[in-house]
Design an enzyme around this catalytic site. Structure first.
Site, PDB file in Angstrom:
ATOM      1  N   GLU A  45      17.168  37.651 -41.975  1.00 23.26           N
ATOM      2  CA  GLU A  45      16.573  38.476 -40.915  1.00 23.26           C
ATOM      3  C   GLU A  45      16.661  39.962 -41.261  1.00 23.26           C
ATOM      4  O   GLU A  45      17.263  40.741 -40.525  1.00 23.26           O
ATOM      5  CB  GLU A  45      17.309  38.226 -39.589  1.00 23.26           C
ATOM      6  CG  GLU A  45      17.318  36.791 -39.118  1.00 23.26           C
ATOM      7  CD  GLU A  45      18.194  36.575 -37.880  1.00 23.26           C
ATOM      8  OE1 GLU A  45      18.920  37.516 -37.468  1.00 23.26           O
ATOM      9  OE2 GLU A  45      18.154  35.466 -37.320  1.00 23.26           O
ATOM     10  N   PRO A  46      16.097  40.380 -42.374  1.00 22.85           N
ATOM     11  CA  PRO A  46      16.223  41.789 -42.747  1.00 22.85           C
ATOM     12  C   PRO A  46      15.347  42.680 -41.866  1.00 22.85           C
ATOM     13  O   PRO A  46      14.208  42.332 -41.562  1.00 22.85           O
ATOM     14  CB  PRO A  46      15.712  41.817 -44.188  1.00 22.85           C
ATOM     15  CG  PRO A  46      14.690  40.730 -44.218  1.00 22.85           C
ATOM     16  CD  PRO A  46      15.228  39.642 -43.312  1.00 22.85           C
ATOM     17  N   GLY A  47      15.898  43.789 -41.450  1.00 17.06           N
ATOM     18  CA  GLY A  47      15.120  44.766 -40.697  1.00 17.06           C
ATOM     19  C   GLY A  47      15.048  46.066 -41.480  1.00 17.06           C
ATOM     20  O   GLY A  47      14.079  46.369 -42.171  1.00 17.06           O
ATOM     21  N   ARG A  66      18.798  58.172 -33.806  1.00 26.76           N
ATOM     22  CA  ARG A  66      19.927  57.741 -34.635  1.00 26.76           C
ATOM     23  C   ARG A  66      20.993  58.827 -34.851  1.00 26.76           C
ATOM     24  O   ARG A  66      22.189  58.541 -34.729  1.00 26.76           O
ATOM     25  CB  ARG A  66      19.440  57.184 -35.979  1.00 26.76           C
ATOM     26  CG  ARG A  66      18.476  56.001 -35.830  1.00 26.76           C
ATOM     27  CD  ARG A  66      18.223  55.264 -37.130  1.00 26.76           C
ATOM     28  NE  ARG A  66      19.403  54.578 -37.572  1.00 26.76           N
ATOM     29  CZ  ARG A  66      20.219  55.019 -38.504  1.00 26.76           C
ATOM     30  NH1 ARG A  66      19.946  56.140 -39.151  1.00 26.76           N
ATOM     31  NH2 ARG A  66      21.287  54.342 -38.818  1.00 26.76           N
ATOM     32  N   TYR A 123      24.462  57.651 -33.188  1.00 28.04           N
ATOM     33  CA  TYR A 123      25.465  57.137 -34.127  1.00 28.04           C
ATOM     34  C   TYR A 123      26.074  58.226 -35.002  1.00 28.04           C
ATOM     35  O   TYR A 123      26.866  57.918 -35.896  1.00 28.04           O
ATOM     36  CB  TYR A 123      24.850  56.112 -35.080  1.00 28.04           C
ATOM     37  CG  TYR A 123      23.984  55.054 -34.440  1.00 28.04           C
ATOM     38  CD1 TYR A 123      24.538  54.101 -33.584  1.00 28.04           C
ATOM     39  CD2 TYR A 123      22.625  55.004 -34.702  1.00 28.04           C
ATOM     40  CE1 TYR A 123      23.733  53.128 -33.008  1.00 28.04           C
ATOM     41  CE2 TYR A 123      21.828  54.029 -34.131  1.00 28.04           C
ATOM     42  CZ  TYR A 123      22.392  53.097 -33.284  1.00 28.04           C
ATOM     43  OH  TYR A 123      21.593  52.144 -32.725  1.00 28.04           O
ATOM     44  N   CYS A 126      16.899  68.791 -23.356  1.00 26.34           N
ATOM     45  CA  CYS A 126      18.006  69.463 -22.680  1.00 26.34           C
ATOM     46  C   CYS A 126      19.286  68.658 -22.788  1.00 26.34           C
ATOM     47  O   CYS A 126      19.793  68.125 -21.788  1.00 26.34           O
ATOM     48  CB  CYS A 126      17.632  69.700 -21.229  1.00 26.34           C
ATOM     49  SG  CYS A 126      16.163  70.696 -21.134  1.00 26.34           S
TER      50      CYS A 126
HETATM   51  N1  LLP Z   1      19.437  39.948 -36.932  1.00 24.06           N
HETATM   52  C1  LLP Z   1      20.137  40.255 -35.820  1.00 24.06           C
HETATM   53  C2  LLP Z   1      20.647  39.165 -34.970  1.00 24.06           C
HETATM   54  C3  LLP Z   1      20.403  41.599 -35.514  1.00 24.06           C
HETATM   55  O1  LLP Z   1      21.113  41.891 -34.439  1.00 24.06           O
HETATM   56  C4  LLP Z   1      19.902  42.623 -36.359  1.00 24.06           C
HETATM   57  C5  LLP Z   1      20.139  44.025 -36.050  1.00 24.06           C
HETATM   58  C6  LLP Z   1      19.149  42.244 -37.485  1.00 24.06           C
HETATM   59  C7  LLP Z   1      18.956  40.898 -37.746  1.00 24.06           C
HETATM   60  C8  LLP Z   1      18.573  43.242 -38.438  1.00 24.06           C
HETATM   61  O2  LLP Z   1      19.570  43.945 -39.092  1.00 24.06           O
HETATM   62  P1  LLP Z   1      19.215  44.999 -40.261  1.00 24.06           P
HETATM   63  O3  LLP Z   1      18.712  44.204 -41.434  1.00 24.06           O
HETATM   64  O4  LLP Z   1      18.195  45.928 -39.743  1.00 24.06           O
HETATM   65  O5  LLP Z   1      20.508  45.658 -40.521  1.00 24.06           O
HETATM   66  N2  LLP Z   1      19.779  50.742 -34.129  1.00 24.06           N
HETATM   67  C9  LLP Z   1      20.780  50.636 -35.180  1.00 24.06           C
HETATM   68  C10 LLP Z   1      20.776  49.267 -35.827  1.00 24.06           C
HETATM   69  C11 LLP Z   1      20.981  48.140 -34.842  1.00 24.06           C
HETATM   70  C12 LLP Z   1      20.942  46.803 -35.483  1.00 24.06           C
HETATM   71  C13 LLP Z   1      20.876  45.727 -34.467  1.00 24.06           C
HETATM   72  N3  LLP Z   1      20.763  44.413 -34.996  1.00 24.06           N
HETATM   73  C14 LLP Z   1      20.546  51.738 -36.192  1.00 24.06           C
HETATM   74  O6  LLP Z   1      19.627  52.532 -35.993  1.00 24.06           O
HETATM   75  O7  LLP Z   1      21.288  51.861 -37.157  1.00 24.06           O
END
Ligand code: LLP
Length: 407
Positions: A263-265, A302, A306, A332
């Site tokens: 599940e890469p994002g 971000r 964070y 603001c």
């Molecule tokens: N699968 C699940 C169940 C997740 O909760 C997430 C991310 C992913 C996959 C994707 O993860 P990735 O490959 O993107 O690391 N808003 C934060 C990141 C929150 C991630 C939430 N879950 C940021 O801007 O760093």
């Protein structure tokens, strides 16, 4: 600065600022590199929609054969609009509603990543009420420290996500006995922006041991979903090469006869995008200098949320003295900044700055705070570009609001 063969300035002239810009070549390349890294293993890459949910970005991944990891009915709606095959969709998240479950069941998704016993009961009921069987994995918590920011660590005992391994065994036994549940897999996701492979291999090894236990208990485990989390370079991080990441996971899982789901994002889209903003004012103070730009925390949260580092680069390079400044938006809130105490070239009002690595968790986390229309999004392909989301208008911002008769 160019995005592929398009001068960033040309996009800004046509679309204005702030604007998100994505490179199609980069998206494709990131997908293909990861997909090929797992070539030796039966696998399905499910792009995690929360990182970037623009329909054009989703379509680009559909065209690559990607599946999708969704966390809401809204994301399911998006991936279906983008033309995704629902049989390649996995549904994660701790708070799925019954309406969302029914929508996903009727769509025929690949599996639900269930995060609690009560959710399982609800899913069994919903599936029964419409006469179908729900394919289920439990999201288990391998209790591995991903060594990343606490807000984005998700696989530890104190986390709201998933079920610890021991109670999960009982949950599986229960699930197998339910009439409208088909137990198909095991799922975990330990965190995001991981920059070493060891937490991945530790988690995979724990999942593997658990799969063996489940099989002894008679479960027919066909899928192992190892979530997302591969980090990218924002500053000077050295994230693992996709091949090393793939090796860590496949070695960890060993010779289990399963389809690996990923599940890469962030790693698919993060460095495919920038946010371009224009310098409004330079404010020299006694204690600090401020560069005030027209983008803000509502566009990219971000750094505020964070303390995350985002690179900043001038869109047009020219000779200028360096200076140390906070780069801040018009909102603001003192927390409204893109960078603090950053060494940059002294800008002149009107200059364009690119906020780097903004393709992931940028636009998707944008809001309308301070009644700011959300930015436009643009996709570049070679020497062409297309607006893939119009800048919001002031009318659209108040469209759902009503002044009631009592006033
Ligand atoms: N699968 C699940 C169940 C997740 O909760 C997430 C991310 C992913 C996959 C994707 O993860 P990735 O490959 O993107 O690391 N808003 C934060 C990141 C929150 C991630 C939430 N879950 C940021 O801007 O760093």
């Amino acid at each position: 600065m160019y995005c592929e063969d398009v001068p960033v300035r040309d996009v800004v002239e046509a679309v204005g600022t702030p604007v998100y810009l994505y490179s199609l070549a980069h998206l494709r390349d990131a997908f293909r590199t990861l997909d090929q890294a797992f070539a030796g293993t039966r696998h399905l890459v499910c792009f995690s929609v929360k990182a970037n949910s623009n329909l054009a970005v989703l379509r680009a991944f559909v065209n690559e054969g990607s599946g999708f990891d969704i966390v809401s009915g809204g994301e399911l709606y998006r991936v279906r609009k983008a033309g995704a095959d629902p049989r390649k969709v996995v549904f994660s998240g701790v708070g799925k509603t019954r309406e969302e479950m029914e929508y996903a069941l009727r769509s025929g998704i690949l599996m639900f990543n269930v995060e609690s016993e009560q959710e399982l009961e609800a899913l069994n009921e919903v599936a029964g009420s419409i006469g179908v069987v729900a394919p289920v994995s439990f999201r288990i918590n391998p209790d591995v420290d991903p060594q990343t920011h606490p807000y984005i660590s998700t696989g530890m005992k104190k986390s709201k996500f998933g079920i610890a391994i021991d109670p999960a065994a009982a949950a599986y036994r229960h699930a197998i006995a339910l009439p409208h549940i088909d137990v198909v897999g095991v799922d975990c996701h330990i965190g995001s922006q991981l920059t070493s492979t060891s937490p991945f291999s530790d988690a995979a090894a724990r999942v593997r041991a658990f799969v063996e236990t489940l099989r002894r208990d008679g479960a027919n485990i066909r899928y192992v979903d190892l979530g997302g989390g591969l980090g990218i370079r924002y500053d000077d991080e050295q994230p693992p090469d996709p091949r090393d990441y793939a090796k860590a996971l496949t070695d960890g899982i060993g010779d289990q006869d399963v389809t690996l789901v990923l599940e890469p994002g962030r790693s698919m889209v993060g460095n495919a995008g920038i946010l371009v903003t224009r310098v409004l004012y330079l404010k020299r103070g006694e204690a600090k200098n401020f560069v005030v730009v027209d983008g803000a925390m509502n566009d990219l949260i971000r750094p505020s949320l964070y303390g995350a580092f985002q690179g900043l680069r001038p869109v047009v390079r020219r000779e200028a003295e360096p200076m140390t400044a906070d780069v801040v938006g018009p909102i603001c809130e003192s927390g409204d900044f893109f960078a603090q105490d950053r060494q940059i070239q002294t800008p002149t009002p009107g200059d364009l700055l690119a906020v780097m690595s903004a393709g992931a968790y940028g636009f998707t986390m944008a809001s309308n705070y301070n009644t700011r229309p959300r930015a436009a999004e643009v996709l570049v392909d070679g020497n062409e570009f297309a607006v893939v989301r119009e800048r919001e208008t002031l009318e659209s911002l108040v469209a759902g609001e009503k002044i009631p008769a009592m006033l």
